[in-house]
Scaffold this active site. Structure first.
Site, short mmCIF file in Angstrom:
data_model
loop_
_atom_site.label_atom_id
_atom_site.label_comp_id
_atom_site.label_asym_id
_atom_site.label_seq_id
_atom_site.Cartn_x
_atom_site.Cartn_y
_atom_site.Cartn_z
N SER A 146 50.62 39.98 40.70
CA SER A 146 51.84 39.84 41.48
C SER A 146 52.97 40.66 40.86
O SER A 146 52.79 41.85 40.59
CB SER A 146 52.21 38.36 41.63
N LYS A 156 42.45 37.00 41.69
CA LYS A 156 42.52 35.76 42.45
C LYS A 156 41.49 35.77 43.59
O LYS A 156 41.09 36.83 44.08
CB LYS A 156 43.93 35.51 42.99
#
Length: 544
Positions: A146, A156
């Site tokens: 991120s 993820k």
């Protein structure tokens, strides 16, 4: 304390050594006996840095193998879409993951031309495949930390519902990965990368996403208004999205910084003196704010483009809570095909302005724990029209009330800001001022307070009865929450509310601190009292 260089360009001495970063990824091995070096697969996946032995090749090998085992256990046999952002560790992590996936016989699909892939694009691709209910359902992996600093990596998993994996899935994957790590990552079967590269499929991820934007945003209205729009990808994955959007819809978008530099040397330092691609930070967004008057509206996105930062002429960089409130009022007033009972989804640390807007709209408020995963079921079935987090992440339904993405979509929220201006003649900052005139002007803060590991564990398991106070900053306490009002899920902390303010306290997952979120509708002095008393209330509950 704000770092003295916050908002300034990073000195060359602060830039990450990319060669050292990759060497550490390839050659350093984590110690499974050290907690900080084990897999920690939370709601946003596993994050770390090869320089700290918390994101190395061994981690990616065992996490990918654990995901393969999870897929097998849940009969997920369709394509697995793999996207990656622009962080330096993302490309090597993708190579490692493909070596394991191909060895396991997984139908791995990557973006054509090695294009950087925003998180919402992967979510949309999973949903597009699974929409027809095929016998072999798809899922995905997004390789991104991120907005984290350049030396970090992230990994993820998005299961077949397209959104972030839930707690049961992440715990299963984390436990399995750590067992594999303890047993030795070298035992996991892999194929050479050259073999893997010949076996994976490549598809255009961006094109179909762009083609369908017209089903959720009024692109003709934006084009007709002839708005001048500015986009800052902040060196991230949205860099390749804007040209196709311009070509498809004829809107005027200037990419103010098209550069991809894995050291992110162009980024102003964040509040703490670190390089961080946080599009809600006034320090990290300083470059875009400086040129805001060149555009009718401008926006930035973090590195995987799941967050948005909206910059208006009227107020500059908008507080994320403010923009979410504006979006909710606008969307629920305009999207006539949405279900009449479609709820407003918010996390419990988001502004109570959202509560007041939802009440005025006559819409049900769905307050859930922190984490976008809680919005997934409602967005899938249309019972949530909108889901948003105070950290500048949100998504909403298409015009016809069907699902768009089940993960945060920063590009979507950028374009909605342009639609709002195009259709109303007022930018979102002006709309928020009108909301304040009707509902009050809240002030909001988030701070850290020290806590031992034992205290953090206790805070995460508190009972409402642990709060003995009857008032907060002079007002009667109306609720003491350790479970979310909408779904009764544990919030992993505490929230205390009054008619004019609230605070929430949650333990940090990575540091010896707990986070205090607080808001007041009576001004800064009242907010300071709430924070002071929050410390006392939490301290008493923790026995400090």
């Amino acid at each position: 304390m704000v770092h003295p260089l916050a908002g300034q360009p990073a000195p060359a001495s602060m830039l990450v050594d990319l060669a050292a970063l990759e060497r550490a990824y390839d050659h350093d091995h984590p110690d499974p006996g050290v907690a900080a070096e084990r897999v920690a697969f939370g709601t946003s996946g596993h994050r770390g840095s090869s320089l700290r032995r918390s994101f190395n090749e061994d981690h990616i090998v065992v996490i990918t193998e654990a995901i393969c085992d999870y897929r097998a256990a849940h009969d997920v046999t369709g394509p697995l879409y793999v996207g990656a952002d622009t962080h330096a560790l993302s490309a090597p992590a993708q190579r490692t993951a493909l070596e394991v996936l191909v060895a396991r016989g997984v139908d791995a699909v990557i973006a054509a031309d090695d294009a950087y892939t925003p998180t919402p694009v992967v979510s949309a691709r999973i949903l597009r495949h699974n929409h027809a209910r095929p016998p072999r359902v798809a899922d995905g992996i997004v390789i991104t930390p991120s907005h984290n600093p350049p030396e970090d990596g992230g990994f993820k998993y998005n299961p077949p519902h397209g959104g972030p994996a839930d707690t049961d899935a992440t715990k299963w994957i984390e436990d399995r990965a750590n067992a594999l790590l303890k047993d030795g990552a070298a035992r996991v079967k892999r194929v050479p990368y050259e073999t893997a590269a010949r076996s994976v499929r490549a598809e255009d991820f961006i094109g179909p996403y762009v083609d369908e934007l017209g089903t959720i945003v009024d692109m003709p209205a934006i084009a007709a208004a002839r708005l001048k729009l500015g986009a800052d990808p902040m060196g991230g994955a949205s860099v390749g999205c804007w040209a196709p959007i311009v070509a498809r819809y004829g809107i005027d978008v200037t990419v103010v910084n098209p550069k991809v530099d894995k050291t992110f040397s162009f980024m102003p330092l964040d509040h703490d003196g670190k390089i961080r691609m946080d599009c809600s930070s006034p320090y990290a967004m300083k470059n875009l704010v400086a040129v805001k008057d060149r555009f009718d509206i401008a926006f930035g996105n973090d590195t995987d483009s799941d967050r948005h930062g909206i910059v208006t002429r009227s107020v500059g960089l908008m507080n994320p809570n403010h923009y979410l409130a504006v979006c909710i009022e606008y969307l629920f007033g305009r999207r006539k095909a949405w279900r009449v009972d479609a709820a407003v989804g918010k996390t419990l640390v988001s502004s109570s302005m959202i509560d007041r807007v939802a009440g005025a709209l006559g819409r049900r408020l769905a307050e859930v724990p922190v984490g976008f995963k809680w919005f997934v079921p409602g967005l899938l079935d249309g019972s949530f029209g909108f889901g948003g987090e105070e950290s500048a992440g949100a998504s909403f339904l298409r015009f016809d009330g069907s699902v768009w993405t089940t993960d945060k979509d920063g590009i979507l929220l950028d374009l909605l800001a342009a639609e709002i201006l195009a259709t109303t003649g007022k930018d979102p900052g002006e709309h928020y001022r009108a909301l304040e005139a009707r509902h009050g002007a809240p002030v909001y803060t988030r701070i850290d307070a020290p806590a031992t590991p034992a205290q953090k564990k206790l805070l995460g398991a508190l009972s409402p009865d642990a709060v003995k106070a009857s008032t907060l900053a002079g007002d009667a306490i109306t609720s003491r929450l350790t479970r979310a009002p909408f779904n009764d899920a544990p919030i992993g902390g505490l929230k205390v509310t009054t008619a004019e303010g609230w605070f929430a306290a949650r333990p940090s997952g990575t540091e010896d601190v707990y986070k205090i979120y607080a808001e007041s509708f009576r001004g800064a002095d009242h907010l300071a009292r709430i924070v002071d008393e929050a410390r006392e209330i939490v301290g008493h509950a923790l026995g400090a």
